[in-house]
Design a protein around this motif. Structure first.
Motif, PDB file in Angstrom:
ATOM      1  N   GLN A 145       0.705  -1.138  -0.073  1.00  0.00           N
ATOM      2  CA  GLN A 145      -0.005   0.132   0.003  1.00  0.00           C
ATOM      3  C   GLN A 145       0.620   1.211  -0.093  1.00  0.00           C
ATOM      4  N   VAL A 146       1.800   1.397   1.002  1.00  0.00           N
ATOM      5  CA  VAL A 146       2.472   2.615   1.135  1.00  0.00           C
ATOM      6  C   VAL A 146       3.694   2.811  -0.159  1.00  0.00           C
ATOM      7  N   TYR A 147       3.988   1.443  -0.648  1.00  0.00           N
ATOM      8  CA  TYR A 147       4.842   1.602  -1.902  1.00  0.00           C
ATOM      9  C   TYR A 147       4.315   2.231  -3.168  1.00  0.00           C
ATOM     10  N   ASN A 148       2.919   1.667  -3.108  1.00  0.00           N
ATOM     11  CA  ASN A 148       2.192   2.306  -4.354  1.00  0.00           C
ATOM     12  C   ASN A 148       1.863   3.784  -4.244  1.00  0.00           C
ATOM     13  N   SER A 149       1.678   4.123  -2.873  1.00  0.00           N
ATOM     14  CA  SER A 149       1.585   5.654  -2.356  1.00  0.00           C
ATOM     15  C   SER A 149       2.723   6.320  -2.745  1.00  0.00           C
ATOM     16  N   GLY A 150       3.930   5.759  -2.682  1.00  0.00           N
ATOM     17  CA  GLY A 150       5.044   6.623  -2.971  1.00  0.00           C
ATOM     18  C   GLY A 150       5.361   6.811  -4.313  1.00  0.00           C
ATOM     19  N   ILE A 151       5.085   5.817  -5.140  1.00  0.00           N
ATOM     20  CA  ILE A 151       4.692   5.848  -6.827  1.00  0.00           C
ATOM     21  C   ILE A 151       3.764   6.967  -6.942  1.00  0.00           C
ATOM     22  N   VAL A 206      11.357   6.532  -4.894  1.00  0.00           N
ATOM     23  CA  VAL A 206      12.549   6.622  -5.624  1.00  0.00           C
ATOM     24  C   VAL A 206      12.364   5.849  -6.907  1.00  0.00           C
ATOM     25  N   ARG A 207      11.756   4.794  -6.973  1.00  0.00           N
ATOM     26  CA  ARG A 207      11.470   4.005  -8.177  1.00  0.00           C
ATOM     27  C   ARG A 207      10.674   5.021  -9.231  1.00  0.00           C
ATOM     28  N   ALA A 208       9.644   5.564  -8.723  1.00  0.00           N
ATOM     29  CA  ALA A 208       8.869   6.282  -9.671  1.00  0.00           C
ATOM     30  C   ALA A 208       9.976   7.543 -10.124  1.00  0.00           C
ATOM     31  N   TRP A 209      10.490   8.235  -9.425  1.00  0.00           N
ATOM     32  CA  TRP A 209      11.439   9.227  -9.545  1.00  0.00           C
ATOM     33  C   TRP A 209      12.267   8.728 -10.684  1.00  0.00           C
ATOM     34  N   TRP A 210      12.929   7.539 -10.563  1.00  0.00           N
ATOM     35  CA  TRP A 210      13.595   7.130 -11.668  1.00  0.00           C
ATOM     36  C   TRP A 210      13.041   6.873 -12.947  1.00  0.00           C
ATOM     37  N   ALA A 211      11.907   6.021 -12.767  1.00  0.00           N
ATOM     38  CA  ALA A 211      11.251   5.656 -13.933  1.00  0.00           C
ATOM     39  C   ALA A 211      10.486   6.867 -14.690  1.00  0.00           C
TER      40      ALA A 211
END
Length: 349
Positions: free
Chosen positions: A216-222, A326-331
């Motif tokens: 849940q929180v991982y997807n919120s970070g994205i 961080v993953r979303a920022w990179w992508a």
């Protein structure tokens, strides 16, 4: 009719039962309930049927499309002046609608929301996760506290919007995560007023284990990066803190491991001392943070067990959100990929 309560649901009939039971206990009764079933394999039609006669309730089934479109589907069938959107995993205290009534009478607004709490009957893990999502030490305190570090953005687990404003804005977007912040941002961009109503709180069950909570929180970070792309200039310092925490934890762990390797392979006293310093510097901040969380959560909940679980939940909350960010920022920001193409496997199906 003043209020339409919108409840999107996916495979949670037991939770819907508890939420509808709490709606029966409201001291304000000028409302209807619209339940929208989002393609569930375990529907709640029988549960809703038991409340006919006790509530002005309607049930509508549809194919799966995600939370935002399902709320829009329910809103299209609502008759109230205000739409109140609730997650199916919340339970309302008897004075919930009365608190909203009093707030709107004192100072009308276009949109509003309230905080959440852990019910005494919640499991220790639910209480620990609730702590992680609401504590000042995990940045969760900005979500529903009386003192805000930023504007108050109503969240869809407990959110109210004037029906005409909702429809003028087109309701929720197709985003699978962050769709409530997207709507709140569009409310501000349209010059509409949003307000926190501290008395309109709910009991919120949240996730029941750390694996689901991490997702849940991982997807919120994205979603935070996706929101920044949709609404340039909305990224604030507080949104960066979990990513900074995550990178910092990784650096401290590496420092500890490097120190441990030095100690295990050292023959000279100087090298042994240097390794021990690295281990201490790497471990001390992590232990200090854990101690602060444990003490605060244990005192708040009066439970050592909840305090220990809160340490785990807090690390999961911050690192999960931070790693997704961080993953979303990179992508999206570095590689330039689109919102849907970058994360189709995560939640766009």
């Amino acid at each position: 009719m003043k209020y339409s309560i919108l409840i999107p649901v996916f495979n949670r009939p037991d939770e819907v039962d508890e939420l509808l039971a709490s709606l029966c206990g409201q001291t304000v009764t000028d409302f209807e309930v619209v339940v929208a079933e989002d393609g569930s394999s375990v529907p709640c039609a029988d549960v809703v049927e038991r409340y006919r006669g006790r509530l002005d309730v309607s049930y509508h089934a549809k194919s799966n499309s995600g939370p935002g479109p399902t709320r829009n589907f329910a809103a299209a069938r609502a008759r109230g002046e205000y739409l109140i959107i609730l997650d199916s995993d919340v339970v309302l205290p008897p004075g919930y609608l009365a608190a909203i009534d009093a707030e709107l009478a004192a100072a009308p607004c276009d949109a509003f929301g309230g905080p959440d709490r852990a019910h005494p009957s919640f499991t220790p893990m639910q209480k620990a996760i609730n702590y992680a999502m609401t504590s000042f030490f995990t940045t969760g305190g900005i979500r529903g506290g009386k003192k805000k570090m930023d504007k108050f953005y109503p969240r869809s687990f407990n959110m109210g919007v004037r029906a005409d404003v909702y429809r003028a804005l087109g309701g929720f977007s197709e985003m699978r995560f962050g769709e409530d912040i997207d709507l709140s941002t569009r409310l501000f961009e349209g010059g509409h007023t949003c307000r926190l109503m501290p008395g309109a709180w709910v009991w919120h069950k949240r996730r029941t284990d750390l694996r689901k909570f991490f997702r849940q929180v991982y997807n919120s970070g994205i979603a935070r990066i996706n929101l920044t792309k949709r609404h340039p200039g909305t990224l604030k310092l507080v949104h960066l803190l979990p990513a900074v925490f995550t990178v910092g934890c990784a650096a401290l762990v590496l420092l500890f491991v490097a120190g441990l390797a030095t100690v295990l392979g050292a023959s000279a006293p100087a090298a042994l001392a240097a390794g021990r310093v690295c281990m201490a510097v790497g471990l001390a901040p992590l232990l200090l943070f854990a101690l602060v969380i444990f003490a605060d959560a244990a005192l708040r909940e009066r439970s050592v067990r909840v305090g220990l679980l809160a340490v785990c939940a807090s690390y999961v909350q911050l690192i999960g959100y931070g790693s997704g960010f961080v993953r979303a920022w990179w992508a999206r920001c570095v590689k330039g990929r689109g919102e849907f193409d970058a994360f189709r496997k995560n939640f766009y199906k």
